[in-house]
Design a protein around this motif. Structure first.
Motif, PDB file in Angstrom:
ATOM      1  N   SER A  38       0.831  -1.192   0.000  1.00 49.66           N
ATOM      2  CA  SER A  38       0.000   0.000   0.000  1.00 49.66           C
ATOM      3  C   SER A  38       0.871   1.250   0.000  1.00 49.66           C
ATOM      4  CB  SER A  38      -0.921   0.000   1.222  1.00 49.66           C
ATOM      5  OG  SER A  38      -0.148   0.167   2.388  1.00 49.66           O
ATOM      6  N   ARG A  39       0.263   2.402  -0.220  1.00 43.99           N
ATOM      7  CA  ARG A  39       1.015   3.652  -0.218  1.00 43.99           C
ATOM      8  C   ARG A  39       1.609   3.920   1.146  1.00 43.99           C
ATOM      9  NH1 ARG A  39      -3.036   7.720  -3.095  1.00 43.99           N
ATOM     10  NH2 ARG A  39      -3.506   7.976  -0.912  1.00 43.99           N
ATOM     11  N   SER A  40       0.872   3.625   2.211  1.00 51.08           N
ATOM     12  CA  SER A  40       1.404   3.880   3.543  1.00 51.08           C
ATOM     13  C   SER A  40       2.570   2.951   3.860  1.00 51.08           C
ATOM     14  CB  SER A  40       0.307   3.754   4.597  1.00 51.08           C
ATOM     15  OG  SER A  40      -0.214   2.455   4.630  1.00 51.08           O
ATOM     16  N   SER A  42       4.689   1.636   1.612  1.00 55.78           N
ATOM     17  CA  SER A  42       5.853   2.076   0.834  1.00 55.78           C
ATOM     18  C   SER A  42       6.431   3.366   1.425  1.00 55.78           C
ATOM     19  CB  SER A  42       5.499   2.255  -0.641  1.00 55.78           C
ATOM     20  OG  SER A  42       4.564   3.281  -0.808  1.00 55.78           O
ATOM     21  N   GLU A 103       3.335  13.456   0.432  1.00 58.99           N
ATOM     22  CA  GLU A 103       2.834  12.901  -0.829  1.00 58.99           C
ATOM     23  C   GLU A 103       2.234  13.974  -1.722  1.00 58.99           C
ATOM     24  OE1 GLU A 103       1.654   8.310   0.273  1.00 58.99           O
ATOM     25  OE2 GLU A 103       0.097   9.838   0.357  1.00 58.99           O
ATOM     26  N   ARG A 109       7.841   8.567  -7.023  1.00 61.08           N
ATOM     27  CA  ARG A 109       8.516   7.897  -5.906  1.00 61.08           C
ATOM     28  C   ARG A 109       9.906   8.466  -5.642  1.00 61.08           C
ATOM     29  NH1 ARG A 109       8.520   3.366  -2.723  1.00 61.08           N
ATOM     30  NH2 ARG A 109      10.517   2.338  -2.440  1.00 61.08           N
TER      31      ARG A 109
END
Length: 142
Positions: A38-40, A42, A103, A109
């Motif tokens: 998930s984004r959190s 990563s 973000e 990234r």
């Protein structure tokens, strides 16, 4: 000629997800592929990488607690990207990195990894009472 609508059954029929006998669907990607994180997760990995990089140079950072929060709780006009709190009697020193503000300010990234590292370096420098350039000599050059 009108055909009457059949009455609804009183008991609902069970829904079947396996309509064609092929079995239930599996995950889209295997767990070792970056797509499955998930984004959190990563984002936490980016913070962890930055901390590991700094701990080689500053071993006393092993006693500092690094946390990731989604958003800051302050109501100021400016939104901080991170904050540091010195050690107290009941808790160790803490450095917070706020995920959503970081973000929002980055496009990909690589930019996110750079900004996360800058935020961590700035907060460590504030906690140690040093200049960010002395905490990481490559600060601001990348």
């Amino acid at each position: 000629m009108d055909s009457p609508v059949p009455p609804r059954p009183t008991e609902p029929r069970p829904r079947r997800r396996d309509r064609h006998g092929r079995g239930m669907r599996g995950p889209v990607a295997p767990p070792q592929v970056p797509l499955s994180t998930s984004r959190s997760e990563s984002f936490r990995d980016l913070v962890r990488d930055s901390v590991d990089r700094l701990e080689r140079r500053w071993p006393q950072l092993a006693e500092v607690e690094f946390l990731v929060m989604d958003v800051p709780t302050t109501q100021d006009e400016t939104v901080p990207l991170g904050s540091s709190h010195p050690a107290g009697k009941e808790h160790p020193a803490r450095i917070l990195v706020y995920r959503r503000p970081v973000e929002i300010r980055t496009k990909n990234r690589d930019e996110r990894a750079l900004l996360v590292h800058e935020v961590v370096v700035e907060q460590v420098a504030e906690l140690l009472g040093l200049a960010p350039e002395s905490v990481d000599p490559r600060y601001g050059q990348e």
